[in-house]
Design a protein around this motif. Structure first.
Motif, short mmCIF file in Angstrom:
data_model
loop_
_atom_site.label_atom_id
_atom_site.label_comp_id
_atom_site.label_asym_id
_atom_site.label_seq_id
_atom_site.Cartn_x
_atom_site.Cartn_y
_atom_site.Cartn_z
N ILE A 184 36.73 40.21 38.06
CA ILE A 184 37.90 40.23 37.19
C ILE A 184 39.19 40.18 38.01
CG2 ILE A 184 38.24 42.75 36.96
CD1 ILE A 184 38.64 42.19 33.92
N GLU A 185 39.16 40.72 39.21
CA GLU A 185 40.33 40.62 40.09
C GLU A 185 40.58 39.16 40.47
OE1 GLU A 185 41.90 42.81 44.12
OE2 GLU A 185 39.91 41.92 44.16
N LEU A 186 39.52 38.45 40.83
CA LEU A 186 39.66 37.03 41.17
C LEU A 186 40.24 36.25 39.99
CD1 LEU A 186 39.11 34.54 42.98
CD2 LEU A 186 36.82 34.43 41.95
N MET A 187 39.69 36.46 38.80
CA MET A 187 40.19 35.71 37.63
C MET A 187 41.63 36.06 37.30
SD MET A 187 36.95 35.33 35.06
CE MET A 187 36.67 37.08 34.92
N SER A 188 42.01 37.33 37.52
CA SER A 188 43.38 37.72 37.21
C SER A 188 44.39 37.04 38.13
CB SER A 188 43.53 39.24 37.29
OG SER A 188 43.42 39.71 38.62
N ARG A 189 43.97 36.73 39.35
CA ARG A 189 44.86 36.05 40.29
C ARG A 189 45.13 34.61 39.85
NH1 ARG A 189 42.62 35.55 45.33
NH2 ARG A 189 40.83 36.92 45.24
N TYR A 190 44.24 34.08 39.01
CA TYR A 190 44.40 32.71 38.52
C TYR A 190 44.42 32.70 36.99
CZ TYR A 190 43.17 31.54 43.32
OH TYR A 190 43.14 31.44 44.69
N ALA A 191 45.00 33.74 36.41
CA ALA A 191 45.02 33.88 34.95
C ALA A 191 45.60 32.62 34.30
CB ALA A 191 45.84 35.11 34.55
N GLY A 192 44.94 32.19 33.23
CA GLY A 192 45.37 31.00 32.52
C GLY A 192 44.72 29.72 33.02
N ARG A 193 44.11 29.79 34.19
CA ARG A 193 43.46 28.61 34.77
C ARG A 193 41.94 28.73 34.65
NH1 ARG A 193 46.06 28.26 40.67
NH2 ARG A 193 44.44 26.66 40.88
N VAL A 194 41.30 27.59 34.47
CA VAL A 194 39.83 27.56 34.40
C VAL A 194 39.28 27.60 35.81
CG1 VAL A 194 37.80 26.30 33.66
CG2 VAL A 194 39.87 26.26 32.25
N LEU A 195 38.43 28.58 36.08
CA LEU A 195 37.75 28.65 37.37
C LEU A 195 36.31 28.18 37.17
CD1 LEU A 195 39.00 32.08 38.80
CD2 LEU A 195 40.05 29.82 38.96
N THR A 196 35.91 27.17 37.91
CA THR A 196 34.56 26.63 37.75
C THR A 196 33.53 27.63 38.27
OG1 THR A 196 34.52 25.57 39.93
CG2 THR A 196 35.43 24.28 38.09
#
Length: 233
Positions: free
Chosen positions: A167-179
């Motif tokens: 969740i920390e990783l995703m929050s750093r790129y919030a709004g962007r799709v991470l594959t």
């Protein structure tokens, strides 16, 4: 003068331990070693290694207990090396706080590759600590990076170390799709293969904890066949 990374080898199979030590020292790494989990814990606190190579089947305590006792106190990257190759055991080790998992038998080249990945993550974490934002918030979800604390409506949500890393990783790129591949590469390293199912398990667990209705998520959105996106508004 460059300071060589310090690697702690925790392995009770003496030939394998010697093989790893000789191989790593030949590459310029400094190594300390033990075959006991309790000794490993003491060495981690006294020597502050950069990398910990950890077998799970130790003679005194299980390697998972070592991870649980030191994970919150060390920034070292933990690479598990184990003959336990089942998916559930791999997930358990990673969820306890291991950063990587290498199944025996393995080659020197693969071990060195995993160490290089671990060191890149270790150095990246160190370099980014001072410039990263300290708090992320969207809707009722708040992540305090300094305290490693996640709350919904001010109520703390207990996440395992692996769930928090995701969740920390995703929050750093919030709004962007991470594959799927990007997330796996960032969390486990590019030498992990076929981890998509493990990733789905972890994401499902996070959703159960932070979403009112995991079937209709408002925070972590699945982009079918591509990956995941943490909303930013």
């Amino acid at each position: 003068m460059d300071i060589k990374p310090l690697i702690l080898i925790v392995e009770d199979d003496k030939p394998i331990k010697k093989f790893m030590k000789v191989s790593l020292e030949a590459q310029g790494y400094k190594c300390i070693e033990t075959e006991f989990g309790n000794t490993a814990i003491a060495l981690i606190f006294s020597n502050n290694p950069d990398i910990i190579i950890l077998d799970l089947g130790l003679p005194d305590i299980d390697g998972l207990n070592v991870i649980e006792k030191v994970r919150e106190s060390t920034k070292a990257r933990i690479i598990v090396v184990s003959a336990r190759g089942h998916e559930s055991e791999k997930v358990e080790a990673l969820d306890s706080g291991a950063d990587d998992y290498l199944t025996k038998p393995f080659s020197v080249a693969e071990l060195l590759a995993r160490i290089r990945v671990a060191l890149r993550h270790f150095n990246g974490d160190s370099n980014s600590q001072n410039i990263a934002q300290s708090v992320f918030q969207v809707k009722d979800l708040k992540i305090d990076f300094e305290k490693r604390r996640v709350t919904i409506l001010h109520e703390e949500i207990h996440l395992t170390p692996m769930e928090y890393k995701l969740i920390e990783l995703m929050s750093r790129y919030a709004g962007r799709v991470l594959t799927h591949k990007y997330i796996i590469d960032e969390i486990w390293g590019s030498y992990f293969e076929n981890e998509t199912q493990s990733l789905r398990v972890f994401m499902a667990n996070i959703r159960r904890k932070i979403e009112k209705d995991p079937a209709q998520p408002q925070y972590i959105i699945t982009e079918v066949g591509v990956g995941y996106r943490l909303v930013d508004e």
